[in-house]
Design an enzyme around this catalytic site. Structure first.
Site, PDB file in Angstrom:
ATOM      1  N   CYS A 117       0.812  -1.217   0.000  1.00  6.04           N
ATOM      2  CA  CYS A 117       0.000   0.000   0.000  1.00  6.04           C
ATOM      3  C   CYS A 117       0.846   1.270   0.000  1.00  6.04           C
ATOM      4  O   CYS A 117       1.957   1.295   0.509  1.00  6.04           O
ATOM      5  CB  CYS A 117      -0.943   0.069   1.200  1.00  6.04           C
ATOM      6  SG  CYS A 117      -1.919  -1.412   1.418  1.00  6.04           S
ATOM      7  N   ARG A 152       2.923   0.536  -5.407  1.00  2.00           N
ATOM      8  CA  ARG A 152       2.880  -0.143  -4.109  1.00  2.00           C
ATOM      9  C   ARG A 152       1.628  -1.000  -3.941  1.00  2.00           C
ATOM     10  O   ARG A 152       1.453  -1.647  -2.911  1.00  2.00           O
ATOM     11  CB  ARG A 152       2.944   0.894  -2.978  1.00  2.00           C
ATOM     12  CG  ARG A 152       4.213   1.734  -3.029  1.00  2.00           C
ATOM     13  CD  ARG A 152       4.181   2.808  -1.968  1.00  2.00           C
ATOM     14  NE  ARG A 152       4.389   2.258  -0.659  1.00  2.00           N
ATOM     15  CZ  ARG A 152       5.567   2.136  -0.057  1.00  2.00           C
ATOM     16  NH1 ARG A 152       6.657   2.546  -0.661  1.00  2.00           N
ATOM     17  NH2 ARG A 152       5.662   1.622   1.145  1.00  2.00           N
ATOM     18  N   TRP A 172      -2.634  -2.829  -1.645  1.00  9.13           N
ATOM     19  CA  TRP A 172      -2.291  -4.217  -1.956  1.00  9.13           C
ATOM     20  C   TRP A 172      -2.902  -5.016  -0.819  1.00  9.13           C
ATOM     21  O   TRP A 172      -2.489  -4.877   0.336  1.00  9.13           O
ATOM     22  CB  TRP A 172      -0.774  -4.402  -2.021  1.00  9.13           C
ATOM     23  CG  TRP A 172      -0.385  -5.786  -2.456  1.00  9.13           C
ATOM     24  CD1 TRP A 172      -0.293  -6.240  -3.735  1.00  9.13           C
ATOM     25  CD2 TRP A 172      -0.024  -6.880  -1.613  1.00  9.13           C
ATOM     26  NE1 TRP A 172       0.092  -7.557  -3.734  1.00  9.13           N
ATOM     27  CE2 TRP A 172       0.263  -7.985  -2.452  1.00  9.13           C
ATOM     28  CE3 TRP A 172       0.081  -7.062  -0.232  1.00  9.13           C
ATOM     29  CZ2 TRP A 172       0.650  -9.233  -1.956  1.00  9.13           C
ATOM     30  CZ3 TRP A 172       0.461  -8.309   0.263  1.00  9.13           C
ATOM     31  CH2 TRP A 172       0.741  -9.375  -0.607  1.00  9.13           C
ATOM     32  N   ASN A 230      -0.759   1.823   5.710  1.00  6.36           N
ATOM     33  CA  ASN A 230       0.148   0.873   5.066  1.00  6.36           C
ATOM     34  C   ASN A 230       0.734   0.016   6.185  1.00  6.36           C
ATOM     35  O   ASN A 230       1.224   0.562   7.165  1.00  6.36           O
ATOM     36  CB  ASN A 230       1.254   1.659   4.336  1.00  6.36           C
ATOM     37  CG  ASN A 230       2.461   0.814   3.970  1.00  6.36           C
ATOM     38  OD1 ASN A 230       3.588   1.293   3.989  1.00  6.36           O
ATOM     39  ND2 ASN A 230       2.253  -0.425   3.613  1.00  6.36           N
ATOM     40  N   GLY A 231       0.646  -1.311   6.032  1.00  7.35           N
ATOM     41  CA  GLY A 231       1.237  -2.170   7.061  1.00  7.35           C
ATOM     42  C   GLY A 231       0.292  -3.302   7.420  1.00  7.35           C
ATOM     43  O   GLY A 231      -0.673  -3.584   6.695  1.00  7.35           O
ATOM     44  N   GLU A 245      15.965 -16.925 -12.527  1.00 10.55           N
ATOM     45  CA  GLU A 245      15.430 -15.583 -12.778  1.00 10.55           C
ATOM     46  C   GLU A 245      14.480 -15.607 -13.988  1.00 10.55           C
ATOM     47  O   GLU A 245      13.394 -15.030 -13.943  1.00 10.55           O
ATOM     48  CB  GLU A 245      16.605 -14.611 -13.004  1.00 10.55           C
ATOM     49  CG  GLU A 245      16.253 -13.244 -13.548  1.00 10.55           C
ATOM     50  CD  GLU A 245      15.356 -12.419 -12.638  1.00 10.55           C
ATOM     51  OE1 GLU A 245      15.157 -12.794 -11.467  1.00 10.55           O
ATOM     52  OE2 GLU A 245      14.827 -11.386 -13.128  1.00 10.55           O
ATOM     53  N   LYS A 292      10.439 -14.648 -14.149  1.00  5.50           N
ATOM     54  CA  LYS A 292       9.793 -13.690 -15.064  1.00  5.50           C
ATOM     55  C   LYS A 292       8.572 -14.319 -15.728  1.00  5.50           C
ATOM     56  O   LYS A 292       7.525 -13.698 -15.846  1.00  5.50           O
ATOM     57  CB  LYS A 292      10.758 -13.235 -16.175  1.00  5.50           C
ATOM     58  CG  LYS A 292      12.023 -12.532 -15.774  1.00  5.50           C
ATOM     59  CD  LYS A 292      11.864 -11.187 -15.153  1.00  5.50           C
ATOM     60  CE  LYS A 292      11.801 -11.264 -13.654  1.00  5.50           C
ATOM     61  NZ  LYS A 292      12.348 -10.127 -12.929  1.00  5.50           N
ATOM     62  N   GLU A 302       5.719 -14.768 -13.292  1.00  5.99           N
ATOM     63  CA  GLU A 302       5.197 -13.503 -12.794  1.00  5.99           C
ATOM     64  C   GLU A 302       4.300 -12.806 -13.807  1.00  5.99           C
ATOM     65  O   GLU A 302       3.260 -12.273 -13.443  1.00  5.99           O
ATOM     66  CB  GLU A 302       6.418 -12.632 -12.461  1.00  5.99           C
ATOM     67  CG  GLU A 302       6.112 -11.329 -11.833  1.00  5.99           C
ATOM     68  CD  GLU A 302       7.392 -10.569 -11.503  1.00  5.99           C
ATOM     69  OE1 GLU A 302       8.508 -11.082 -11.745  1.00  5.99           O
ATOM     70  OE2 GLU A 302       7.268  -9.438 -11.020  1.00  5.99           O
ATOM     71  N   HIS A 304      17.531 -36.227 -10.073  1.00  4.72           N
ATOM     72  CA  HIS A 304      17.320 -36.646  -8.686  1.00  4.72           C
ATOM     73  C   HIS A 304      15.852 -36.550  -8.288  1.00  4.72           C
ATOM     74  O   HIS A 304      15.528 -36.478  -7.114  1.00  4.72           O
ATOM     75  CB  HIS A 304      18.203 -35.827  -7.744  1.00  4.72           C
ATOM     76  CG  HIS A 304      19.659 -36.071  -8.001  1.00  4.72           C
ATOM     77  ND1 HIS A 304      20.291 -37.222  -7.598  1.00  4.72           N
ATOM     78  CD2 HIS A 304      20.578 -35.344  -8.672  1.00  4.72           C
ATOM     79  CE1 HIS A 304      21.553 -37.182  -8.001  1.00  4.72           C
ATOM     80  NE2 HIS A 304      21.749 -36.052  -8.653  1.00  4.72           N
ATOM     81  N   LYS A 326       4.828  -3.446  -6.817  1.00  4.86           N
ATOM     82  CA  LYS A 326       6.237  -3.205  -7.136  1.00  4.86           C
ATOM     83  C   LYS A 326       7.105  -3.240  -5.886  1.00  4.86           C
ATOM     84  O   LYS A 326       8.245  -3.639  -5.928  1.00  4.86           O
ATOM     85  CB  LYS A 326       6.354  -1.853  -7.845  1.00  4.86           C
ATOM     86  CG  LYS A 326       7.761  -1.486  -8.293  1.00  4.86           C
ATOM     87  CD  LYS A 326       8.156  -2.263  -9.512  1.00  4.86           C
ATOM     88  CE  LYS A 326       9.576  -2.008  -9.934  1.00  4.86           C
ATOM     89  NZ  LYS A 326      10.131  -3.173 -10.672  1.00  4.86           N
TER      90      LYS A 326
HETATM   91  C1  F6R Z   1      10.452  -9.834  -9.809  1.00  5.57           C
HETATM   92  C2  F6R Z   1      10.395  -8.733  -8.865  1.00  5.57           C
HETATM   93  C3  F6R Z   1      10.472  -9.038  -7.412  1.00  5.57           C
HETATM   94  C4  F6R Z   1      11.435  -8.059  -6.712  1.00  5.57           C
HETATM   95  C5  F6R Z   1      11.395  -8.281  -5.190  1.00  5.57           C
HETATM   96  C6  F6R Z   1      12.402  -7.418  -4.468  1.00  5.57           C
HETATM   97  O1  F6R Z   1      10.394  -9.367 -11.121  1.00  5.57           O
HETATM   98  O2  F6R Z   1      10.284  -7.602  -9.237  1.00  5.57           O
HETATM   99  O3  F6R Z   1      10.847 -10.357  -7.185  1.00  5.57           O
HETATM  100  O4  F6R Z   1      12.720  -8.268  -7.206  1.00  5.57           O
HETATM  101  O5  F6R Z   1      10.109  -7.998  -4.725  1.00  5.57           O
HETATM  102  O6  F6R Z   1      12.171  -6.071  -4.702  1.00  5.57           O
HETATM  103  P1  F6R Z   1      13.283  -4.993  -4.370  1.00  5.57           P
HETATM  104  O7  F6R Z   1      14.415  -5.224  -5.319  1.00  5.57           O
HETATM  105  O8  F6R Z   1      12.620  -3.674  -4.586  1.00  5.57           O
HETATM  106  O9  F6R Z   1      13.703  -5.222  -2.954  1.00  5.57           O
END
Ligand code: F6R
Length: 611
Positions: A2, A27, A75, A101-102, A484, A488, A491, A507, A606
């Site tokens: 949030c 957020r 969120w 927020n929290g 990674e 992606k 996600e 395994h 984000k």
């Molecule tokens: C994946 C992604 C998340 C962030 C994670 C950490 O694409 O964006 O996995 O990498 O939430 O976020 P930061 O780097 O802002 O601590």
């Protein structure tokens, strides 16, 4: 997670608040809302879904000029995504409004206590519990009611509270969630926000609340009180915003724009930081001396998600280049471990946003244990930058798409230079440092080549987009890279994808392989070339379609894989860059074909500011 926002001042509060909420939507975008005081009444408007839904809803309101305003982007934590659970929340009389927020961990207990006193609730949120308690304690003095309420709260919070009878006053308080408050020099306006970059204005004098501090915010004045209710003097920072209105610059999505930016963002991350003549690395505001770096006995890296992947790659760099034992821990786990810190442990916290709750909490644990701390961060003025001994900035510019792309490649670039720096301080020879940098300098043009061939990746995506399960496999640096790439795909495409060490499949997990379970093989780790070729044979023998990302020259791959995307060759340590970008494109195109919400995938935000 949030985002919260508030404004009292001479400009139009609603306009300022909506601009602020646009900046805070990263957020959370489950719902949004505002509340303001207008001619002695509380007016609130909130809507589930993205901010555009709130904007539509606001059109239905007769135009109002509020005295002050608070706003929120959500969120969801407590309660499903719907209009009722959207913030702001009001007390029963509709006189007090709150944004939060929290997470309040004892909200069920607090709710039940009020229920017994006859209070009814209109949402499932923990936030509504706070405002009902404030209302219970309110006897004409809003700050006193907030001060009485916050000792009851277990958990973390940043809140902003207004009352219809106090049309010039916002009360704010925070514990472990970021909350910035800014005023202008002329003392005509005050802002509050989860992120000062959302103020949308430069030249403000900004302070940050923490540890249950409570602030009374009026036009251009802020008074802050500690838990003993004493007025305290807070450190004020001058905030020069580098805010630029976000723009896709002609790209269909922010994600695509950010993938394309990588040749230039990597260049910014390394530019001016390695002096080839002297073979020395230099970072701005870096307070770890050569002596400090010589004494380091171990490096512990903290991060979440994609930032943790950067940390895993970097742990290899520190061990291989600087010969220091290094590990990367997922921060949500690290914060509950009891690691054996030596007196010379360096803790490196990596975070694009600088606000990830678990990373910050794990960092605080390390600080409390007396470790030296270093941040790797993209967002200036974020919590991480304030709480680490030194911080290296990525300089990648705002990353708007929720899915992290350019931040990762900048993190790896910065961390490779950091490993080089520590190695040089501990006796690495200048010639091999220069040779490494020569390769690093070529990375932007290698990535440009991947970008230039992305039409091939789009065709491959068309072929593979209908599959619902994928294995991504690789070895050494390519193992982390494939984790990674799998992240992606999960996600943004909502497709099941697992990143696996290629040698580990047999395994157990190889039991899943069948003709409907493609394998994306990351082959660019030359040290383990023969091994990955054998692993490809193993999955081919079990009928898996194979898409390989391989460096030019590894021709054997073409005889095994169904499809190969060729990458510019480089040294193993730097191979993650091009393979990562190829993986980003694959995920992007598959998500597009599957009609997913690419920049704001479902259930995500984000910045993950709750545990
Ligand atoms: C994946 C992604 C998340 C962030 C994670 C950490 O694409 O964006 O996995 O990498 O939430 O976020 P930061 O780097 O802002 O601590």
């Amino acid at each position: 997670m949030c985002g919260i926002f508030g404004y009292v001042g001479t400009q139009d509060p609603l306009k300022i608040c909506m601009t602020g909420l646009e900046q805070l939507e990263y957020r959370g975008y489950d719902s949004s809302g505002i509340a303001g005081v207008f001619e002695g009444t509380m007016v609130s408007c909130k809507k589930a879904g993205k901010l555009s839904n709130l904007k539509q809803e606001l059109r239905k309101l007769p135009s109002k000029s509020f005295d002050l305003i608070i706003g929120h982007t959500r969120w969801a934590t407590h309660g499903i995504v719907n209009d009722q659970n959207a913030h702001p929340h009001l007390d029963l009389r509709g006189e007090i409004a709150i944004v939060h927020n929290g997470i309040i961990e004892n909200c069920h207990f607090l709710r039940e206590q009020l229920r017994k006193e006859g209070v009814s609730f209109s949402s499932q949120t923990d936030t509504e519990v706070i405002v009902q308690w404030i209302s219970k304690f309110y006897t004409g003095d809003l700050i006193a009611a907030v001060q009485k309420t916050i000792p009851l709260l277990k958990g973390i919070y940043a809140i902003a509270v207004i009352h219809k009878d106090h049309p010039h006053q916002i009360i704010a308080a925070a514990r472990e969630c970021p909350l910035a408050i800014g005023t202008d020099d002329q003392k005509t306006e005050s802002y509050l926000s989860s992120d000062p970059n959302a103020f949308g204005k430069s030249g403000l004098n900004v302070l940050f609340l923490r540890d249950d501090e409570v602030a009374k915010i009026e036009k251009g004045t802020i008074e802050v009180f500690n838990t003993g209710q004493d007025l305290i003097i807070k450190k004020v920072e001058r905030f020069e915003s580098e805010y630029l209105a976000p723009s896709k610059e002609g790209f269909e999505h922010y994600l695509l724009k950010e993938i394309y930016e990588q040749p230039s963002t990597i260049l910014k991350a390394i530019w001016g930081r390695f002096h080839e003549e002297t073979a020395q690395v230099e970072f701005e505001n870096f307070h770890l001396t050569k002596e400090n770096l010589q004494k380091i006995q171990q490096i512990r890296i903290l991060g979440c998600g994609t930032s943790a992947h950067a940390g895993l790659i970097a742990a290899n760099y520190f061990e291989e280049m600087a010969k220091i034992p290094a590990s990367c821990e997922i921060a949500s786990e690290a914060r509950y471990q009891t690691p054996l810190f030596t007196p010379h442990t360096l803790v490196i916290a990596i975070s694009q946003s600088g606000e990830t709750a678990d990373t910050i909490a794990a960092l605080r644990e390390a600080k409390a244990a007396g470790c030296k701390t270093l941040g790797i961060c993209n967002v200036k003025h974020s919590t991480l930058t304030r709480e680490t001994d030194s911080c290296i900035y990525l300089k990648a510019g705002p990353e708007i798409s929720v899915c992290s792309t350019k931040a990762l490649t900048s993190q790896i670039a910065v961390l490779s230079l950091l490993a080089l720096h520590i190695a040089l301080c501990r006796g690495k020879d200048a010639a091999s440092a220069r040779a490494f940098f020569q390769e690093l300098k070529k990375v932007p043009s290698h990535i440009q080549k991947v970008i230039d061939s992305s039409a091939e990746l789009e065709k491959l995506a068309l072929k593979y987009a209908s599959f619902n399960d994928f294995f991504f496999m690789g070895r050494r640096h390519m193992y982390i890279t494939c984790m990674e790439a799998a992240l992606k795909l999960k996600e943004i495409s909502y497709v099941n994808a697992n990143g696996y060490p290629a040698g580990e499949l047999k395994h157990g997990a190889i039991a899943l392989i069948n003709p409907r379970f493609p394998v994306v093989a990351f082959c660019a780790n030359l040290q383990t070339k023969d091994k990955i070729l054998s692993n490809l044979m193993e999955v081919k023998a079990r009928g898996a379609p194979i898409l390989a990302f391989a460096p030019e020259g590894m021709d054997e791959v073409a005889n095994i894989a169904d499809d190969v995307f060729w990458l510019p060759p480089t040294i193993d340590e730097l191979a993650p860059f091009t393979s990562t970008v190829a993986g980003q494109f694959l995920a992007y195109f598959i998500a597009k074909i599957r009609g997913c919400d690419i920049d704001q995938p479902r259930n995500l935000a984000k910045s993950v500011t709750v545990e």
